[in-house]
Design a protein around this motif. Structure first.
Motif, mmCIF file in Angstrom:
data_model
loop_
_atom_site.group_PDB
_atom_site.id
_atom_site.type_symbol
_atom_site.label_atom_id
_atom_site.label_comp_id
_atom_site.label_asym_id
_atom_site.label_seq_id
_atom_site.Cartn_x
_atom_site.Cartn_y
_atom_site.Cartn_z
ATOM 1 N N ALA A 1 49.609 49.626 35.093
ATOM 2 C CA ALA A 1 50.000 48.482 35.922
ATOM 3 C C ALA A 1 49.373 48.525 37.312
ATOM 4 C CB ALA A 1 51.522 48.433 36.046
ATOM 5 N N PHE A 2 49.235 49.709 37.878
ATOM 6 C CA PHE A 2 48.832 49.839 39.272
ATOM 7 C C PHE A 2 47.475 50.529 39.407
ATOM 8 C CE2 PHE A 2 53.613 50.410 39.434
ATOM 9 C CZ PHE A 2 53.865 49.080 39.746
ATOM 10 N N SER A 3 46.840 50.326 40.544
ATOM 11 C CA SER A 3 45.611 51.059 40.864
ATOM 12 C C SER A 3 45.697 51.527 42.305
ATOM 13 C CB SER A 3 44.374 50.190 40.644
ATOM 14 O OG SER A 3 44.449 49.002 41.399
ATOM 15 N N ALA A 4 44.958 52.572 42.611
ATOM 16 C CA ALA A 4 45.044 53.210 43.921
ATOM 17 C C ALA A 4 44.745 52.238 45.061
ATOM 18 C CB ALA A 4 44.079 54.398 43.969
ATOM 19 N N GLU A 5 43.815 51.320 44.824
ATOM 20 C CA GLU A 5 43.382 50.418 45.889
ATOM 21 C C GLU A 5 44.496 49.502 46.388
ATOM 22 O OE1 GLU A 5 39.777 50.974 43.094
ATOM 23 O OE2 GLU A 5 41.966 50.869 42.955
ATOM 24 N N GLU A 6 45.496 49.239 45.550
ATOM 25 C CA GLU A 6 46.533 48.279 45.925
ATOM 26 C C GLU A 6 47.796 48.933 46.476
ATOM 27 O OE1 GLU A 6 48.902 46.778 42.215
ATOM 28 O OE2 GLU A 6 46.895 47.298 41.509
ATOM 29 N N ILE A 7 47.835 50.253 46.548
ATOM 30 C CA ILE A 7 49.044 50.941 47.022
ATOM 31 C C ILE A 7 49.060 50.929 48.550
ATOM 32 C CG2 ILE A 7 50.294 53.132 47.087
ATOM 33 C CD1 ILE A 7 49.201 53.692 44.277
ATOM 34 N N PRO A 8 50.072 50.325 49.159
ATOM 35 C CA PRO A 8 50.117 50.220 50.625
ATOM 36 C C PRO A 8 50.326 51.579 51.293
ATOM 37 C CG PRO A 8 51.630 48.659 49.570
ATOM 38 C CD PRO A 8 51.196 49.628 48.523
ATOM 39 N N ARG B 1 45.294 56.363 39.629
ATOM 40 C CA ARG B 1 43.902 56.414 40.085
ATOM 41 C C ARG B 1 43.348 54.999 40.308
ATOM 42 N NH1 ARG B 1 43.247 61.723 40.010
ATOM 43 N NH2 ARG B 1 44.188 62.947 38.344
ATOM 44 N N ASP B 2 42.029 54.885 40.451
ATOM 45 C CA ASP B 2 41.441 53.614 40.860
ATOM 46 C C ASP B 2 41.417 52.586 39.733
ATOM 47 O OD1 ASP B 2 39.217 54.242 39.226
ATOM 48 O OD2 ASP B 2 38.135 55.154 40.902
ATOM 49 N N ALA B 3 41.015 51.368 40.082
ATOM 50 C CA ALA B 3 41.045 50.248 39.143
ATOM 51 C C ALA B 3 40.118 50.470 37.960
ATOM 52 C CB ALA B 3 40.679 48.958 39.877
ATOM 53 N N ALA B 4 38.971 51.092 38.205
ATOM 54 C CA ALA B 4 38.038 51.348 37.103
ATOM 55 C C ALA B 4 38.657 52.294 36.084
ATOM 56 C CB ALA B 4 36.739 51.933 37.646
ATOM 57 N N ASN B 5 39.394 53.281 36.563
ATOM 58 C CA ASN B 5 40.068 54.220 35.668
ATOM 59 C C ASN B 5 41.155 53.505 34.871
ATOM 60 O OD1 ASN B 5 40.664 57.270 35.027
ATOM 61 N ND2 ASN B 5 42.647 56.383 35.507
ATOM 62 N N LYS B 6 41.878 52.588 35.536
ATOM 63 C CA LYS B 6 42.930 51.817 34.842
ATOM 64 C C LYS B 6 42.336 51.021 33.682
ATOM 65 C CE LYS B 6 44.621 48.003 36.615
ATOM 66 N NZ LYS B 6 45.396 47.036 37.447
ATOM 67 N N GLU B 7 41.179 50.413 33.902
ATOM 68 C CA GLU B 7 40.523 49.651 32.838
ATOM 69 C C GLU B 7 40.186 50.568 31.659
ATOM 70 O OE1 GLU B 7 39.744 46.265 32.546
ATOM 71 O OE2 GLU B 7 41.179 46.178 34.205
ATOM 72 N N LYS B 8 39.711 51.762 31.961
ATOM 73 C CA LYS B 8 39.367 52.714 30.900
ATOM 74 C C LYS B 8 40.605 53.151 30.123
ATOM 75 C CE LYS B 8 35.187 54.749 32.964
ATOM 76 N NZ LYS B 8 34.590 56.006 33.495
ATOM 77 N N LEU B 9 41.718 53.314 30.824
ATOM 78 C CA LEU B 9 42.968 53.671 30.137
ATOM 79 C C LEU B 9 43.371 52.567 29.166
ATOM 80 C CD1 LEU B 9 45.191 55.253 32.962
ATOM 81 C CD2 LEU B 9 44.253 56.436 30.962
ATOM 82 N N TRP B 10 43.309 51.321 29.614
ATOM 83 C CA TRP B 10 43.656 50.210 28.732
ATOM 84 C C TRP B 10 42.739 50.173 27.511
ATOM 85 C CZ3 TRP B 10 47.714 47.559 27.764
ATOM 86 C CH2 TRP B 10 48.646 47.251 28.766
ATOM 87 N N ASN B 11 41.449 50.356 27.747
ATOM 88 C CA ASN B 11 40.508 50.335 26.621
ATOM 89 C C ASN B 11 40.824 51.452 25.625
ATOM 90 O OD1 ASN B 11 39.111 48.149 27.654
ATOM 91 N ND2 ASN B 11 37.629 49.407 28.770
ATOM 92 N N ALA B 12 41.152 52.638 26.151
ATOM 93 C CA ALA B 12 41.470 53.774 25.280
ATOM 94 C C ALA B 12 42.746 53.521 24.491
ATOM 95 C CB ALA B 12 41.604 55.054 26.113
#
Length: 503
Positions: free
Chosen positions: A321-328, A341-352
């Motif tokens: 749900a979350f990525s590092a870039e959006e955490i205040p 971790r970052d948004a790119a990592n989140k995308e990889k998790l979803w793909n996996a």
């Protein structure tokens, strides 16, 4: 003779009232005892969307005595049966099974506790959870400490609850102690490869894990591992004046890089080879919990699976749900380990997850008291790490998964079928004849704002990172072994969940 009849009449009336009373008691035992919001033990649940192993059907599920006794399609049941609860177009599917939750009972019930934690679980469609052996005090590492946890759970749980035992240095090489713990009913063992933050739950290494797997092989039960190995360099950064502004999430993120997860998984794979067919630990299974790194660590796990190692991996909704870039800055509600971790990592998790390389999901519900989250101070380096989430994992997974086209069948696989298999719950995880009548009814299309007006049943709702989010997926009802334990903001009067022990 007439006088005799008049004398007998009050006795006969009294006898009739007693018979009627016992008939009512027998026909709705669970309702009379407060275990269920529905006054029948034999009834049907109908819906146009029932998720079964054979696909999504329109029909009805017959429930009797806490079990599913038949499943019929629409044309076979319409109008034929009494006691039908018709949910229309709402989704009926197996209750979620959360294999990774910390309810902190006994010893730290102010962090959560069995009553509030299982109420929240029920409100979120979770019908079974397996409680972790740490964050409660004392940690569950022996038969004596397991007994304390079982006693704390009895008459305090609204869903079914099982238990993992702890693998720690003090018991890892003591096969007798581990066997006693497994004989007492834990569903498997859990260990940390880095400091856990709990004094009586020290970390293990490959030697301890190898010894634990050899014992687990006899029982065909899993070992769950927190897979991070601390680096001296990054460990030094996690101090008040270490690597930058402690209120910045990026400062904390640097203290637990993906290389920690990779190092741990690499070391784990030196022993998981023993779990292959014909290996010395055949029958044991290793499960990597809350994977955050979707790169090297995941690649190593995929390779181990290809080689025939008995290994699975989970991730959690907060990593999806979350990525590092959006955490205040200063918002320590988002601190957990391993970190988001970052948004790119989140995308990889979803793909996996979508491709089946990640096997299942869990909440890793790890709450504490607001004071330890340091919400006012905002120091990521000192705040307690853990995401409070147990009530919201269903709508969170569904809401954030819409972008990726997730299906109801995939939800059931990730949250019910595969967790049931990991925990050895062969009578749970699917709407199938003979299984426990563990059911969640929900409306995927209904949106809601998770704010102060939304009913939250966790003990400390203010620490949840999901507060302020708009989610899709409203839970209407949750049935545990046929008992309606939750219905639109209300719980059953009595806590009648079962403690489930492995045999």
């Amino acid at each position: 003779m007439d006088l005799l009849h008049w004398k007998l009449f009050p006795l006969l009336a009294l006898l009739a009232s007693f018979l009627f009373f016992f008939y009512i008691q027998d026909s709705s035992k669970s309702s009379q005892s407060g275990c269920s919001l529905f006054p029948h033990s034999h009834y049907w649940i109908a819906s146009k969307r029932i998720v079964t192993p054979q696909g999504i059907i329109s029909g009805a599920v017959e429930i009797k005595g806490g079990s599913i006794v038949s499943i019929v399609k629409n044309k076979d049941w319409s109008g034929k049966f009494k006691q039908v609860v018709d949910y229309g177009n709402a989704v009926v599917m197996p209750g979620l099974i959360d294999v990774h939750a910390h309810l902190d009972d006994p010893g730290r019930a102010e962090w959560e506790g069995f009553p509030s934690g299982t109420k929240a679980a029920a409100a979120g469609g979770i019908t079974t959870l397996i409680d972790m052996p740490l964050n409660n005090f004392p940690s569950t590492v022996s038969t004596e400490t397991l007994k304390l946890k079982i006693e704390a759970a009895e008459k305090s749980i609204y869903v079914d609850v099982g238990f993992w035992g702890g693998l720690v240095p003090e018991n890892a090489f003591n096969a007798t102690a581990l066997e006693a713990l497994l004989d007492a009913g834990v569903h498997g063992l859990k260990s940390f490869m880095c400091p856990s933050g709990i004094n009586d739950f020290p970390m293990t290494d490959a030697r301890h894990i190898k010894a634990g797997l050899s014992v687990l092989a006899k029982y065909k039960r899993p070992l769950l591992v927190h897979s991070e190995i601390q680096s001296v360099v990054e460990s030094h950064l996690e101090t008040e004046d270490g690597g930058g502004d402690p209120r910045s999430y990026s400062t904390y993120l640097k203290t637990r890089p993906p290389s920690w997860e990779e190092a741990a998984v690499r070391e784990l794979l030196t022993v998981t080879k023993d779990t292959r067919s014909g290996g010395p630990a055949e029958g044991a299974h290793l499960h990597v919990v809350h994977l955050s790194d979707a790169s090297s660590s995941l690649d190593l796990i995929k390779e181990a699976k290809r080689r025939g190692d008995s290994i699975t991996v989970e991730t959690c909704p907060h990593y999806l749900a979350f990525s590092a870039e959006e955490i205040p800055d200063g918002d320590t509600r988002f601190k957990c380990a391993p970190p988001i971790r970052d948004a790119a990592n989140k995308e990889k998790l979803w793909n996996a997850l979508m491709e089946g390389d990640i096997d299942m999901l869990s909440s890793d519900h790890s709450p504490t008291v607001p004071e330890l989250k340091l919400l006012n101070d905002g120091n990521f380096l000192k705040a307690w790490g853990g995401i409070s989430s147990i009530q919201f994992v269903l709508p969170v997974t569904w809401s954030y998964g819409q972008k990726y086209g997730i299906t109801l069948e995939q939800l059931v696989s990730w949250w019910s079928e595969r967790p049931a298999k990991l925990a050895g719950q062969h009578s749970k995880g699917a709407i199938a004849i003979g299984n426990h009548a563990d059911v969640v009814v929900w409306e995927p299309e209904v949106e809601f704002d998770l704010n102060e007006d939304h009913p939250m049943f966790v003990k400390n709702p203010s620490i949840s990172a999901y507060i302020g989010k708009r989610l899709s997926g409203k839970v209407l009802a949750t049935f545990v072994r046929g008992n309606l334990v939750y219905k639109e903001r209300n719980h059953a009067f009595a806590a009648c969940g079962s403690t489930i022990l492995a045999t």
